[in-house]
Design a protein around this motif. Structure first.
Motif: not given
Length: 262
Positions: A48-63, A96-100
């Motif tokens: 729901d945190s990811v959905i809420k961030a997207a519903l605020d309509e930024p250009p993109a959501v990075l996690v 998603l942002v995740c180092p190897p």
């Protein structure tokens, strides 16, 4: 690159599981940093945190998932679930942002990479967003919980679709906004927010309220078997519709295109 505009999306504690999600802005893009354990007790909070961030309509959501402890690899599906909720509207990219690492390998094995791109750092994720942008026009209004909001919502739709040269969709959009606003007035005590968005030839009508109960379509209205329910009407006159949870309630939305003209 230093994040700015730090905020806190939410915190949930369930027995031994704890998860916090901080929100920053980097180059105009929302960057979420969940920290803690992702399991059955915290799955919905992160989704729901990811959905809420997207519903605020930024250009993109990075996690940035580097701070997550994920005992069961299947829990990585939280991100595909979040993407599914926003894939039709508001169509905000989730990356998603995740180092190897072993976590990156788990994400791939869980099939998440079939639906969401994974980048090794924030800079490469931002670089991938440089192309493919398309213009979007948005308008927003807050209305009180009273009957006059029905008329105000119709006027709002008429004004903005006229400004956006989408007059042919005004009749359909008014049907949709009538149903969504009436549902808020009938089933909640909440004030409401109406969002309009135009992207290419499609228009989205969305209504937010503070009631967490999802909108559910019924074939007939509660008043009688011969009366069609409001959401059944919305389903018949739009391209797609849905009910997306937010930390403060929900957003019910419908996408209409030229094929939905009345």
């Amino acid at each position: 690159m230093r994040p700015s505009t730090a905020g806190r999306i939410g915190t949930l504690t369930r027995r031994s599981s704890q998860l916090t999600v901080s929100a920053d802005t980097v180059a105009g893009v929302c960057l979420l940093k969940p920290l803690g354990t992702l399991d059955s007790g915290t799955y919905l909070q992160l989704r729901d945190s990811v959905i809420k961030a997207a519903l605020d309509e930024p250009p993109a959501v990075l996690v940035d998932v580097s701070g997550l402890d994920v005992p069961a690899p299947s829990a990585w599906s939280v991100f595909t679930s979040a993407r599914w909720h926003v894939s039709i509207w508001p169509v905000i990219p989730i990356l998603l942002v995740c180092p190897p690492s072993e976590a990156a390998r788990q994400i791939a094995r869980a099939g998440v990479t079939r639906y969401l791109p994974v980048h090794t750092d924030v800079e490469s994720a931002l670089a991938s967003l440089a192309h493919g942008k398309h213009p979007r026009h948005r308008a927003r209004i807050e209305l009180p919980h009273r009957l006059t909001s029905l008329l105000d919502s119709r006027d709002f739709v008429n004004k903005w679709l006229t400004n956006w040269s989408q007059e042919q969709l005004i009749p359909t959009a008014k049907v949709v906004v009538d149903v969504l606003v009436e549902n808020v007035l009938r089933h909640t005590e909440s004030p409401l927010v109406i969002l309009l968005e135009r992207s290419d030839s499609a228009v989205t009508v969305a209504v937010q309220d503070a009631d967490s109960a999802p909108a559910v379509r019924h074939e007939t209205a509660a008043g009688g078997a011969d009366e069609t329910s409001g959401l059944a009407v919305v389903s018949a006159v739009c391209r797609a519709w849905g009910s997306s949870p937010t930390p403060s309630g929900k957003t019910v939305w419908a996408v209409i295109g030229p094929e939905n003209r009345l």
